[in-house]
Design an enzyme around this catalytic site. Structure first.
Site, PDB file in Angstrom:
ATOM      1  N   GLY A 155      47.612  14.060 -10.154  1.00 15.39           N
ATOM      2  CA  GLY A 155      49.026  13.927  -9.831  1.00 15.39           C
ATOM      3  C   GLY A 155      49.908  15.025 -10.386  1.00 15.39           C
ATOM      4  O   GLY A 155      50.756  15.581  -9.677  1.00 15.39           O
ATOM      5  N   CYS A 158      52.065   7.982 -20.884  1.00 13.20           N
ATOM      6  CA  CYS A 158      52.497   6.759 -20.202  1.00 13.20           C
ATOM      7  C   CYS A 158      52.464   5.585 -21.182  1.00 13.20           C
ATOM      8  O   CYS A 158      52.078   4.473 -20.830  1.00 13.20           O
ATOM      9  CB  CYS A 158      51.628   6.477 -18.976  1.00 13.20           C
ATOM     10  SG  CYS A 158      49.881   6.187 -19.337  1.00 13.20           S
TER      11      CYS A 158
END
Length: 328
Positions: A126, A242
């Site tokens: 990503g 994250c």
């Protein structure tokens, strides 16, 4: 607020999660909202990054863009099966979540067409796709240390027709030795305790345990200490996670700036409203109770010291995979 979800059960949070909330927020209302977002996961909208121009018409119902969302990223209504549409298989877009987009937003502030971008912890791809789409680098290196994740990374790069790109699978110290002083941009989307997975309704066993957090903090510092050597003078280093713990985010950032003072944190105007209240220097947080994503931390540094710039090494057959030409 996050979109309501009836499909996800209410999770029972551990005392360690509550203790983490106590360290993150001063007010009871913020702590309660944060813990509620973890205990009752939201159905966050599917998000895609378009590898070229967005399809017209769009394949699903779009949602209004967020303030920091680039025009080649689209959020769709909950329930949109983005991963099952023929456009996905054809490589028209890459599926990711809005938190991943948030973490990569600092790249939008950088000059276009850098000579070399290196994504140190690249799988599944990503951040690499975001850098390729936003910066249009002359060359992109995607490194993934965990061997079983390399196939997934290569598959996504092939499907999305990323070029020119080379894939390696080295420890960060080996990568730093091979590419020392070559990169205009280095991305470290670091391995972490993954606490934001809970806000998506996924499992993250032991993610609030002090030993898990300490282990990840040490690994993050080791990776960063190695890859600072990759950045050319004047180049940039992006660090993101994250997870929520201060130890893996603001404390790691503060450590890097103390250890490598030539790396100076950069203001990201698009994220000004997301400045972390846990730090006096520019770094940014997306919290799950804000309703825009499950959670992320991001900080951008510029190498403002002296040093040598080096050319891209000739790796020959040591690439795990390489694509240097325009795909058909």
């Amino acid at each position: 607020m996050p979109l309501p979800s009836t499909a996800k059960p209410v999770l029972k949070l551990s005392r360690l999660a509550v203790a983490c909330a106590d360290r993150l927020f001063e007010t009871a209302s913020d702590r309660e909202r944060f813990l509620e977002a973890l205990a009752t996961p939201a159905a966050y909208p599917p998000t895609v990054l378009w590898c070229g121009e967005p399809a017209s018409p769009l394949p699903f119902e779009p949602l209004p863009p967020l303030s920091w969302q680039p025009p080649w990223v689209t959020r769709f209504a909950a329930g949109s099966r983005t991963g099952q549409h023929p456009l996905h298989e054809a490589g028209a877009y890459y599926c990711l979540d809005s938190s991943s987009v948030f973490a990569a937003v600092p790249l939008l502030t950088l000059p276009p067409a850098p000579s070399l971008v290196i994504d140190v912890c690249a799988a599944p791809g990503g951040k690499s796709l975001f850098a390729w789409r936003s910066l249009h680098p002359r060359y992109l290196v995607c490194n993934e240390t965990i061997g079983k994740r390399v196939g997934m990374l290569i598959g996504n790069l092939k499907r999305c027709r990323v070029h020119p790109v080379g894939v390696t699978s080295w420890d960060s110290a080996v990568l730093a030795a091979e590419f020392r002083g070559t990169a205009d941009v280095v991305i470290v989307d670091a391995p972490c305790s993954g606490q934001s997975l809970l806000a998506k309704g996924q499992k993250a066993a032991g993610c609030f345990h002090p030993l898990t957090i300490r282990h990840n903090q040490q690994r993050q510092k080791r990776i960063l200490a190695a890859v600072t050597a990759l950045v050319r003078p004047g180049g940039w280093l992006l660090y993101s996670t994250c997870t929520f713990s201060r130890e893996e985010n603001e404390e790691v950032a503060a450590w890097l700036m103390t250890t490598f003072p030539q790396f100076v944190p950069q203001v990201v105007p698009m994220l000004a409203a997301y400045q972390s209240h846990l730090a006096a220097f520019p770094c940014y947080r997306l919290w799950p109770h804000q309703g825009e994503g499950a959670g992320a931390f991001t900080i951008l540094w510029q190498h403002q010291g002296k040093g040598d710039s080096c050319p891209l090494p000739a790796l020959g057959d040591r690439w795990r995979w390489q694509s240097t030409s325009q795909p058909a």
